[in-house]
Design an enzyme around this catalytic site. Structure first.
Site, PDB file in Angstrom:
ATOM      1  N   CYS A   6      -2.986   7.653   5.385  1.00 30.97           N
ATOM      2  CA  CYS A   6      -2.846   7.046   3.895  1.00 30.97           C
ATOM      3  C   CYS A   6      -4.281   7.652   3.154  1.00 30.97           C
ATOM      4  O   CYS A   6      -4.268   7.669   1.959  1.00 30.97           O
ATOM      5  CB  CYS A   6      -2.594   5.730   3.599  1.00 30.97           C
ATOM      6  SG  CYS A   6      -3.517   4.550   4.648  1.00 30.97           S
ATOM      7  N   GLU A  25       0.915  -1.118   0.086  1.00 32.91           N
ATOM      8  CA  GLU A  25      -0.179   0.099   0.053  1.00 32.91           C
ATOM      9  C   GLU A  25       0.806   1.251  -0.067  1.00 32.91           C
ATOM     10  O   GLU A  25       1.757   1.436   0.864  1.00 32.91           O
ATOM     11  CB  GLU A  25      -0.787   0.006   1.212  1.00 32.91           C
ATOM     12  CG  GLU A  25      -2.001   1.237   1.108  1.00 32.91           C
ATOM     13  CD  GLU A  25      -1.996   1.892   2.623  1.00 32.91           C
ATOM     14  OE1 GLU A  25      -1.347   3.181   2.561  1.00 32.91           O
ATOM     15  OE2 GLU A  25      -2.504   1.337   3.323  1.00 32.91           O
TER      16      GLU A  25
END
Length: 528
Positions: free
Chosen positions: A300, A263
């Site tokens: 994020c 990720e």
């Protein structure tokens, strides 16, 4: 607190130099001495993990569930000691970390329940049809099986929930895979405390020793060795695009390539349709000022891009947003490197053609180090489309407002966006029917599309998708949050014409585990 490396659930001596943790808010060295791992420990950890895998993979599901529950219990028992240390090492407030502690233990229990229930193995049975013409059908039974030792890289922004016993570790252990964790260099003490909790849980539940290892490093050598070791079967990573791609490239250079589930960040665009701004410009401005600056913008899913059409309502939105941002106090960033990078990138972006600052925080704490200052910049849609640099992530309390002349230009702006973890649409109900084509374009860009909310905050549940098209992640078919994260560490195996007593319990006639299975194309828990 024991700062030695853990190999196969055992604390080991190493000749490597000692390492110290630092408080990013004060710059002071924290208590505890930790020791840099070496190549020998990497090999020992993976060798013992491979040996443990042979027994752990076939362990009764209830024993695996008990192990995961025991880890959660041991971590919960650490309580204030763990939260205080995580706060000292990350600069994150205690309240935030208390919530993260709950998330960490909660997701361990989520996977324990998933394993105990058992249907996640996706057992599929097609029984033999000996009289079928022109050829008989053999008996074929399929299920998901674990792939082997998994290397987990701890993340900087979640010292508990994406770290030593975070979602990657929990889902890998749940699948039947041993785990080797490379501790994040900013969280030595936090990692040591959680590592000790896993060791205790493994001992209490009788797990094979090689099920868990924890290695320390202050650079890249140990991480590279872990990825390239021939016994590693998968890697997980949460962090920057540069870091994720480095690991992916290392894995592809192996003689036997392995999956890396990376990720790598996202700018998480938010699209404000005209009626949404007309109806609640002030409310939305306050909501997004809070979302952009939450946790010093170190999520994020931070909303790093705002897209809207020029209008009087947008001007009202900007005015309220600017006022709210100016009132946000500075906050400690996770590390000196992250703070320096934020200052550098957020300053550089202002020099790009057409970009202007419309809001800056007025409250800077000069008594603490590594402080972030919230910023909002603005650019026209035309300049944004021309300049790819404006589409890069700036990790911190920053967002770029892109102003289009009309909805058609707004749609063109959306077309140049790359893959995202989230896309948020702020829209009045009547607008959704009118802009269906736009909604379709948005679904192509993301793993999660949010309506009239904020992207910060990721619910840990079965339906969550935390992963999106490249470059948000390198494989958008998987999630790193929620119970289906377990699917990263398994592969399907079919058994053809095997005797009943030799089959796994999940595939035997009579369904001895009482799980949901697909039998001759029918989903059932039948024991027949």
């Amino acid at each position: 607190m024991n700062g030695k490396n853990i190999v196969a659930n055992t604390y080991v001596e190493v000749s490597g130099r000692s390492l110290k943790a630092v408080n990013p808010a004060t710059g002071l060295t924290l208590d505890g001495e930790f020791f840099k791992a070496d190549e020998h420990l990497v090999d020992e950890a993976l060798t013992s993990a491979t040996l443990a895998f042979q027994s752990y993979r076939n362990l009764n599901k209830d024993l695996k569930a008990a192990f995961l529950t025991a880890i959660a219990d041991e971590i919960a028992d650490l309580g204030e000691e763990l939260v205080n240390r995580a706060s000292a090492e990350s600069g994150l407030p205690l309240a935030r970390l208390q919530g993260e502690l709950g998330r960490t233990t909660g997701q361990l229990r989520l996977f324990a329940n998933l394993v105990a229930e058992g249907s996640w193995v996706d057992a599929i049975i097609d029984t033999a049809l000996p009289d079928r013409q022109p050829l008989p059908r053999p008996d074929i039974r399929r299920m998901l099986i674990p792939i082997g030792p998994v290397v987990v890289f701890g993340a900087s922004n979640f010292p508990l929930a994406f770290s030593v016993a975070g979602g990657d570790t929990a889902s890998a252990l749940a699948s039947g895979c041993p785990v080797i964790v490379k501790a994040h260099p900013a969280h030595y003490g936090t990692s040591a405390l959680v590592g000790a909790a896993i060791v205790k849980a493994a001992e209490k539940t009788g797990m094979p020793k090689g099920i868990f290892s924890l290695l320390y490093d202050d650079g890249y050598n140990i991480g590279a060795s872990l990825v390239q070791h021939p016994l590693t079967k998968a890697v997980t990573f949460t962090g920057s695009f540069k870091g994720g791609m480095a690991l992916i490239n290392l894995a592809q250079q192996r003689e036997q390539p392995i999956p890396v589930f990376a990720e790598m960040g996202s700018i998480n665009p938010v699209i404000f349709l005209p009626l949404a701004l007309e109806n609640q410009a002030e409310e939305l401005a306050k909501k997004y000022a809070a979302s952009i600056t939450l946790g010093a913008g170190q999520f994020c899913t931070n909303p790093g891009l705002l897209l809207a059409v020029q209008s009087p309502a947008l001007e009202n939105f900007k005015a309220v947003l600017s006022e709210a941002i100016a009132a946000v106090p500075s906050a400690t960033m996770l590390t000196e490197g992250i703070a320096g990078n934020y200052d550098k990138l957020s300053t550089e972006i202002i020099s790009e053609e057409g970009v202007e600052v419309i809001a800056v925080s007025d409250l800077h704490n000069n008594e603490l180090k590594n402080q972030s200052t919230a910023k909002i910049a603005q650019v026209s849609a035309a300049d944004f489309i021309r300049n790819p640099k404006l589409r890069e992530e700036i990790f911190g309390p920053y967002s770029l407002l892109v102003v289009a002349n009309n909805v058609a230009e707004l749609e063109k702006t959306i077309e140049v966006l790359e893959g995202q973890l989230t896309v948020t649409l702020m829209a009045a109900k009547q607008e959704l029917q009118h802009y269906r084509a736009l909604v379709n374009k948005l679904t192509d860009k993301t793993g999660r599309i949010i309506l009239n909310g904020v992207p910060t905050g990721v619910e840990v549940c079965a339906a969550m998708q935390h992963g999106g098209p490249f470059p948000a992640t390198n494989d958008s078919r998987f999630t790193s949050v929620g119970s289906t994260a377990i699917n990263r560490f398994v592969r399907p195996l079919a058994y053809q014409d095997w005797e009943q007593e030799l089959l796994p319990d999940e595939l035997k006639d009579g369904n001895p585990l009482g799980i949901f299975r697909t039998v001759n194309q029918k989903l059932t828990k039948s024991h027949e």
